[in-house]
Enzyme design. Structure first.
Site, PDB file in Angstrom:
ATOM      1  N   SER A  91       6.844   1.953   0.025  1.00 35.86           N
ATOM      2  CA  SER A  91       6.430   1.698  -1.360  1.00 35.86           C
ATOM      3  C   SER A  91       7.243   2.512  -2.368  1.00 35.86           C
ATOM      4  O   SER A  91       7.599   2.006  -3.434  1.00 35.86           O
ATOM      5  CB  SER A  91       4.943   1.994  -1.532  1.00 35.86           C
ATOM      6  OG  SER A  91       4.679   3.334  -1.174  1.00 35.86           O
TER       7      SER A  91
ATOM      8  N   PRO B 216       0.842  -1.197   0.000  1.00 34.61           N
ATOM      9  CA  PRO B 216       0.000   0.000   0.000  1.00 34.61           C
ATOM     10  C   PRO B 216       0.882   1.254   0.000  1.00 34.61           C
ATOM     11  O   PRO B 216       2.000   1.229   0.510  1.00 34.61           O
ATOM     12  CB  PRO B 216      -0.795  -0.114   1.302  1.00 34.61           C
ATOM     13  CG  PRO B 216      -0.058  -1.081   2.146  1.00 34.61           C
ATOM     14  CD  PRO B 216       0.754  -1.962   1.244  1.00 34.61           C
TER      15      PRO B 216
ATOM     16  N   ASP C 175      15.071   3.530   3.669  1.00 37.83           N
ATOM     17  CA  ASP C 175      14.126   2.694   2.915  1.00 37.83           C
ATOM     18  C   ASP C 175      14.808   2.076   1.691  1.00 37.83           C
ATOM     19  O   ASP C 175      14.572   0.916   1.356  1.00 37.83           O
ATOM     20  CB  ASP C 175      12.938   3.540   2.413  1.00 37.83           C
ATOM     21  CG  ASP C 175      12.055   4.016   3.546  1.00 37.83           C
ATOM     22  OD1 ASP C 175      12.507   4.029   4.687  1.00 37.83           O
ATOM     23  OD2 ASP C 175      10.902   4.386   3.267  1.00 37.83           O
TER      24      ASP C 175
ATOM     25  N   GLY D 299       3.904   4.075   5.191  1.00 35.63           N
ATOM     26  CA  GLY D 299       5.148   3.825   5.932  1.00 35.63           C
ATOM     27  C   GLY D 299       5.740   2.454   5.671  1.00 35.63           C
ATOM     28  O   GLY D 299       6.563   1.985   6.444  1.00 35.63           O
ATOM     29  N   LEU D 300       5.332   1.826   4.581  1.00 33.29           N
ATOM     30  CA  LEU D 300       5.875   0.493   4.287  1.00 33.29           C
ATOM     31  C   LEU D 300       6.908   0.514   3.161  1.00 33.29           C
ATOM     32  O   LEU D 300       7.300  -0.534   2.652  1.00 33.29           O
ATOM     33  CB  LEU D 300       4.730  -0.482   3.956  1.00 33.29           C
ATOM     34  CG  LEU D 300       3.711  -0.689   5.079  1.00 33.29           C
ATOM     35  CD1 LEU D 300       2.640  -1.679   4.658  1.00 33.29           C
ATOM     36  CD2 LEU D 300       4.381  -1.169   6.363  1.00 33.29           C
TER      37      LEU D 300
ATOM     38  N   ALA E  98      10.324   3.611  -2.050  1.00 33.19           N
ATOM     39  CA  ALA E  98      11.688   3.075  -2.131  1.00 33.19           C
ATOM     40  C   ALA E  98      11.700   1.787  -2.949  1.00 33.19           C
ATOM     41  O   ALA E  98      12.593   1.566  -3.768  1.00 33.19           O
ATOM     42  CB  ALA E  98      12.240   2.812  -0.739  1.00 33.19           C
TER      43      ALA E  98
END
Ligand code: PMV
Length: 277
Positions: A87, A80, A125, A84-85, A89
């Site tokens: 994406s 998503p 990231d 903060g996951l 990067a």
């Protein structure tokens, strides 16, 4: 050429890492895959999932990489966007890989793209997306692999997306008032490294880290509630992960089902990011 790169979770140290303190981040088994074919004429991008705000930055990043156009790009992502996951990067690393970049050249070009998404990004990231392993990260220093915590990690989604670029800038604007808190986060990350394999001690530090992020002004009432929910469901510790302002909370636990059930009954989307085995 087709290539992929993974997303990441920041275990601790976000925001302070921008000011040369360490951070610890873990890879996620969720990937962005990019296929680049030579095209004729303007750049074409086929993608899904990107919000209008991220789409503008993605177009800017891809224009930077392909100034002459002449490419057809397909992007597929399991990550998503804006929570903060990592994406952006993962996209930056995957597209650089898909045009054949490797090693330092890959890292440098991917960071240029990431900076278009994030402003002055720390590079954390990008490092995890490129290496796909848990890392101790200090800006400009050699990357150091670290062990994964030996427990499960649950991600709880606040359902809103923060804007990393805006949040990093808001901390920068208030740096003089926030310097002590940033120093405290740096010290906490050093302490966390020493207890990475002890979930009880690590969990306490993560919850403390959340308190410090709150002091930075990057948490939200929804994120604070998710931390409370996870702790109430027996987590060793919980904190927001990433830039904040929305996005996700991570919780360390040996009983992920308990947290997942509590989240479900509160109408919160949550999932098991790592099983811990
Ligand atoms: O990309 P996000 O939202 O996971 O957050 C990046 C982490 C920050 O420390 C806030 C910024 C950075 O460049 O390291």
């Amino acid at each position: 050429m087709r290539a992929r790169a993974c997303g990441k979770l920041i275990l601790c140290g976000e925001h302070a890492v921008v000011y040369n303190h360490p951070a610890i981040a873990l890879p996620l088994e969720l990937y962005t895959t990019v296929e680049v074919e030579e095209g004729f004429g303007p750049l074409t991008v086929d993608h899904e999932l990107w919000s209008p705000r991220h789409e503008i930055r993605m177009e800017e990043a891809l224009d930077h990489l392909f100034p002459k156009g002449n490419a057809e790009i397909q992007i597929r992502s399991e990550l998503p966007v804006g929570v903060g996951l990592g994406s952006s990067a993962a996209l930056s690393v995957a597209v650089c890989r898909a045009i054949g970049l490797e090693g330092d050249a890959l890292m440098e070009k991917a960071l240029e793209l990431e900076n278009i998404f994030h402003g002055d990004a720390s590079g954390l990231d990008i490092a995890v997306a490129a290496r796909g392993e848990a890392l101790w990260y200090v800006k400009g220093k050699p990357l150091q692999p670290v062990p994964l915590p030996p427990c499960a990690i649950v991600v709880l989604d606040s359902g809103t997306a923060g804007d990393t670029k805006v949040l990093v800038q808001s901390v920068a604007d208030r740096y003089d008032q926030l310097e002590d808190t940033i120093e405290d986060i740096g010290a906490l990350v050093h302490a966390a490294r020493a207890v990475l394999e002890d979930p009880t001690s690590l969990g306490e530090l993560l919850t403390e880290n959340h308190g410090l992020l709150k002091q930075l002004g990057v948490s939200t009432p929804a994120l604070d509630q998710l931390v409370d929910l996870a702790l109430g469901a027996g987590a060793y510790g919980a904190k927001l992960s990433g830039a904040g302002g929305g996005g996700v909370v991570i919780a360390l636990t040996d009983d992920p089902d308990h947290i997942l059930k509590s989240a479900a009954s509160a109408g919160v989307e949550a999932w098991l990011a790592r099983s811990g085995s």
